[in-house]
Design a protein around this motif. Structure first.
Motif, PDB file in Angstrom:
ATOM      1  N   HIS A 187       0.811  -1.218   0.000  1.00  0.00           N
ATOM      2  CA  HIS A 187       0.000   0.000   0.000  1.00  0.00           C
ATOM      3  C   HIS A 187       0.842   1.264   0.000  1.00  0.00           C
ATOM      4  N   ALA A 188       2.082   1.183   0.470  1.00  0.00           N
ATOM      5  CA  ALA A 188       2.941   2.369   0.548  1.00  0.00           C
ATOM      6  C   ALA A 188       3.291   2.929  -0.815  1.00  0.00           C
ATOM      7  N   CYS A 189       3.166   2.130  -1.872  1.00  0.00           N
ATOM      8  CA  CYS A 189       3.483   2.630  -3.210  1.00  0.00           C
ATOM      9  C   CYS A 189       2.233   2.884  -4.045  1.00  0.00           C
ATOM     10  N   LEU A 190       1.056   2.511  -3.553  1.00  0.00           N
ATOM     11  CA  LEU A 190      -0.162   2.618  -4.358  1.00  0.00           C
ATOM     12  C   LEU A 190      -0.776   4.014  -4.324  1.00  0.00           C
ATOM     13  N   ARG A 191      -0.691   4.690  -3.175  1.00  0.00           N
ATOM     14  CA  ARG A 191      -1.368   5.981  -3.065  1.00  0.00           C
ATOM     15  C   ARG A 191      -0.850   7.003  -4.080  1.00  0.00           C
ATOM     16  N   PRO A 192       0.470   7.170  -4.296  1.00  0.00           N
ATOM     17  CA  PRO A 192       0.909   8.107  -5.352  1.00  0.00           C
ATOM     18  C   PRO A 192       0.409   7.714  -6.735  1.00  0.00           C
ATOM     19  N   LEU A 193       0.296   6.418  -7.008  1.00  0.00           N
ATOM     20  CA  LEU A 193      -0.230   5.986  -8.300  1.00  0.00           C
ATOM     21  C   LEU A 193      -1.692   6.381  -8.451  1.00  0.00           C
ATOM     22  N   LEU A 194      -2.445   6.308  -7.357  1.00  0.00           N
ATOM     23  CA  LEU A 194      -3.834   6.752  -7.395  1.00  0.00           C
ATOM     24  C   LEU A 194      -3.914   8.260  -7.623  1.00  0.00           C
ATOM     25  N   TYR A 195      -3.050   9.017  -6.966  1.00  0.00           N
ATOM     26  CA  TYR A 195      -3.014  10.454  -7.199  1.00  0.00           C
ATOM     27  C   TYR A 195      -2.757  10.747  -8.679  1.00  0.00           C
ATOM     28  N   LEU A 196      -1.799  10.014  -9.237  1.00  0.00           N
ATOM     29  CA  LEU A 196      -1.422  10.249 -10.629  1.00  0.00           C
ATOM     30  C   LEU A 196      -2.563   9.904 -11.579  1.00  0.00           C
ATOM     31  N   GLY A 197      -3.338   8.874 -11.241  1.00  0.00           N
ATOM     32  CA  GLY A 197      -4.416   8.462 -12.121  1.00  0.00           C
ATOM     33  C   GLY A 197      -5.686   9.265 -11.978  1.00  0.00           C
ATOM     34  N   LEU A 198      -5.945   9.812 -10.782  1.00  0.00           N
ATOM     35  CA  LEU A 198      -7.226  10.457 -10.518  1.00  0.00           C
ATOM     36  C   LEU A 198      -7.154  11.972 -10.402  1.00  0.00           C
ATOM     37  N   SER A 199      -5.984  12.515 -10.203  1.00  0.00           N
ATOM     38  CA  SER A 199      -5.847  13.963 -10.047  1.00  0.00           C
ATOM     39  C   SER A 199      -5.229  14.552 -11.309  1.00  0.00           C
ATOM     40  N   SER A 200      -6.006  15.308 -12.054  1.00  0.00           N
ATOM     41  CA  SER A 200      -5.505  15.918 -13.286  1.00  0.00           C
ATOM     42  C   SER A 200      -4.417  16.948 -12.993  1.00  0.00           C
ATOM     43  N   ASP A 201      -4.574  17.702 -11.878  1.00  0.00           N
ATOM     44  CA  ASP A 201      -3.567  18.705 -11.535  1.00  0.00           C
ATOM     45  C   ASP A 201      -2.217  18.052 -11.228  1.00  0.00           C
ATOM     46  N   PHE A 202      -2.245  16.987 -10.431  1.00  0.00           N
ATOM     47  CA  PHE A 202      -1.003  16.302 -10.092  1.00  0.00           C
ATOM     48  C   PHE A 202      -0.392  15.643 -11.324  1.00  0.00           C
ATOM     49  N   ARG A 203      -1.243  15.114 -12.199  1.00  0.00           N
ATOM     50  CA  ARG A 203      -0.750  14.472 -13.425  1.00  0.00           C
ATOM     51  C   ARG A 203      -0.089  15.496 -14.347  1.00  0.00           C
ATOM     52  N   LYS A 204      -0.714  16.660 -14.518  1.00  0.00           N
ATOM     53  CA  LYS A 204      -0.132  17.694 -15.373  1.00  0.00           C
ATOM     54  C   LYS A 204       1.184  18.196 -14.788  1.00  0.00           C
ATOM     55  N   TRP A 205       1.211  18.371 -13.456  1.00  0.00           N
ATOM     56  CA  TRP A 205       2.438  18.857 -12.843  1.00  0.00           C
ATOM     57  C   TRP A 205       3.557  17.835 -12.980  1.00  0.00           C
ATOM     58  N   THR A 206       3.249  16.546 -12.813  1.00  0.00           N
ATOM     59  CA  THR A 206       4.259  15.496 -12.934  1.00  0.00           C
ATOM     60  C   THR A 206       4.828  15.438 -14.347  1.00  0.00           C
ATOM     61  N   LEU A 207       3.941  15.503 -15.346  1.00  0.00           N
ATOM     62  CA  LEU A 207       4.416  15.483 -16.731  1.00  0.00           C
ATOM     63  C   LEU A 207       5.263  16.713 -17.034  1.00  0.00           C
ATOM     64  N   ALA A 208       4.872  17.865 -16.480  1.00  0.00           N
ATOM     65  CA  ALA A 208       5.662  19.078 -16.700  1.00  0.00           C
ATOM     66  C   ALA A 208       7.037  18.954 -16.064  1.00  0.00           C
ATOM     67  N   MET A 209       7.095  18.390 -14.858  1.00  0.00           N
ATOM     68  CA  MET A 209       8.378  18.256 -14.181  1.00  0.00           C
ATOM     69  C   MET A 209       9.276  17.263 -14.902  1.00  0.00           C
ATOM     70  N   LEU A 210       8.697  16.141 -15.364  1.00  0.00           N
ATOM     71  CA  LEU A 210       9.487  15.159 -16.087  1.00  0.00           C
ATOM     72  C   LEU A 210       9.981  15.711 -17.419  1.00  0.00           C
ATOM     73  N   SER A 211       9.271  16.712 -17.942  1.00  0.00           N
ATOM     74  CA  SER A 211       9.690  17.363 -19.188  1.00  0.00           C
ATOM     75  C   SER A 211      10.605  18.561 -18.924  1.00  0.00           C
ATOM     76  N   CYS A 212      11.018  18.721 -17.657  1.00  0.00           N
ATOM     77  CA  CYS A 212      11.913  19.808 -17.256  1.00  0.00           C
ATOM     78  C   CYS A 212      11.281  21.170 -17.496  1.00  0.00           C
ATOM     79  N   VAL A 213       9.973  21.251 -17.316  1.00  0.00           N
ATOM     80  CA  VAL A 213       9.258  22.515 -17.429  1.00  0.00           C
ATOM     81  C   VAL A 213       8.837  22.937 -16.035  1.00  0.00           C
ATOM     82  N   ARG A 214       9.144  24.159 -15.649  1.00  0.00           N
ATOM     83  CA  ARG A 214       8.816  24.633 -14.315  1.00  0.00           C
ATOM     84  C   ARG A 214       7.314  24.882 -14.216  1.00  0.00           C
TER      85      ARG A 214
END
Length: 363
Positions: free
Chosen positions: A293-320
């Motif tokens: 369960h310690a690794c599942l909650r961030p995956l749920l955030y990534l799948g269900l939160s559009s804001d967190f998903r957009k921010w993660t993709l931006a960070m992985l693309s080296c965009v502030r």
């Protein structure tokens, strides 16, 4: 010449070959490939968990101007998961090394304390979140508000304090057990007490976890009056959070209850109903599921939160980028009156329109 052979043929000594050549399994813990799959699962959980929780903590750190009440609870849940992830290499090493738990009783107890701390912090924080949503939607009452952040922090700190108090049995009673026929091998078992005097410690675990579970399922199971799409979405998010937590932790607690009330080391298998060795294996397997369960909650955030998903993709693309909304819309601290009565917001809008019309007429 007389030859006396009485001493040779009268030697009547029986030798039990079965005693020396009977086959014994080297290690029952290695049955079913536990030395392979347990470290493998822990390694995957460790990598995914540290990466996901690292992204989550980075997102929360960047939210300088948009911090919400939900983010505070998410922060504490993530910290509890990170602490558990740090101990996973120790449990993986125990499954692979011939000496078992080779690093001493102190680290055994610390690892067991963190394991139990993660469970109680998780279930208590979920209980608070569900109770806040229930009171907000059904009774139009707010426990928390972004205008009173101190109450939120005090509640989270109280959860940590109560959870630490519940780990006292691990500090006092957590044993290192010797292998049945390998004296040099020691084992650290999560939640395993071997004496009747420790029954009270188990009872406290069951009582507090059951109480928190009742609050969670009562709050989630009671029909909520709000029917707006926004509130239904938040309710689904909360239910997913509770559901994943339950799937990971209920099996461990069920086995723990069976082990508590069906006997200890001094109880025979016939009386206990389930062999002690089987209960140990079940505790070990279900504890692995709880750690997943310690690794599942961030995956749920990534799948269900559009804001967190957009921010993660931006960070992985080296965009502030700076997250604007909550990383996951739990709805904690939202305006209870607006959620309870959606017509209130419409009335406010109408009043604002009337005020604008009056201003125009006056000019």
């Amino acid at each position: 010449m007389d030859v006396h052979l009485d001493g040779l043929f009268n030697l009547n000594v029986s030798y039990d070959y079965d005693e020396d050549y009977v086959y014994k399994d080297d290690d029952p813990d290695l049955k079913g490939g536990q030395a392979v799959w347990i470290p493998l699962v822990y390694s995957v959980v460790l990598i995914l968990g540290l990466f996901g929780n690292g992204l989550l903590l980075a997102a929360l750190a960047l939210k300088k101007r948009a911090w919400r009440t939900s983010d505070t609870f998410i922060l504490h849940l993530s910290v509890a998961d990170v602490l558990l992830l740090i101990t996973l290499p120790l449990w993986a090493a125990q499954a692979t090394q011939s000496c078992g738990w080779c690093i001493g009783l102190a680290l055994c107890r610390i690892s067991a304390v963190i394991f139990k701390l993660n469970f109680f912090c998780g279930i208590f924080l979920l209980a608070i979140i569900c109770l806040d949503r229930y009171l907000s939607l059904v009774h139009a009452k707010q426990l928390y508000s972004h205008k009173k952040p101190m109450l939120t922090h005090l509640s989270c700190l109280s959860v940590w304090l109560v959870s630490l108090l519940l780990t006292i049995p691990e500090w006092l009673y957590m044993p290192l057990e010797r292998h049945p026929w390998k004296e040099e091998k020691t084992q650290c078992f999560l939640g395993l007490y071997t004496a009747n005097k420790h029954l009270g410690s188990r009872i406290s675990h069951h009582v507090f976890s059951a109480a928190a579970g009742v609050v969670i399922f009562f709050s989630c199971g009671t029909p909520w009056l709000q029917r707006s799409a926004k509130t239904i979405r938040k309710r689904v998010v909360t239910l997913i959070l509770v559901g994943v937590f339950s799937l990971c932790w209920i099996p461990y607690n069920v086995v723990l209850v069976i082990d508590t009330f069906r006997g200890t080391e001094t109880t025979s298998d016939a009386l206990s109903g389930l062999p002690r060795s089987s209960r140990r294996t079940a505790l070990k397997v279900t504890a692995v599921l709880g750690c997943v369960h310690a690794c599942l909650r961030p995956l749920l955030y990534l799948g269900l939160s559009s804001d967190f998903r957009k921010w993660t993709l931006a960070m992985l693309s080296c965009v502030r980028a700076e997250p604007k909304g909550s990383v996951w819309e739990l709805g904690v601290g939202d305006d209870a009156l607006l959620e309870q009565n959606p017509e209130t917001e419409q009335l406010k809008q109408l009043a604002s329109v009337d005020q604008q019309v009056q201003v125009k007429m006056a000019t």
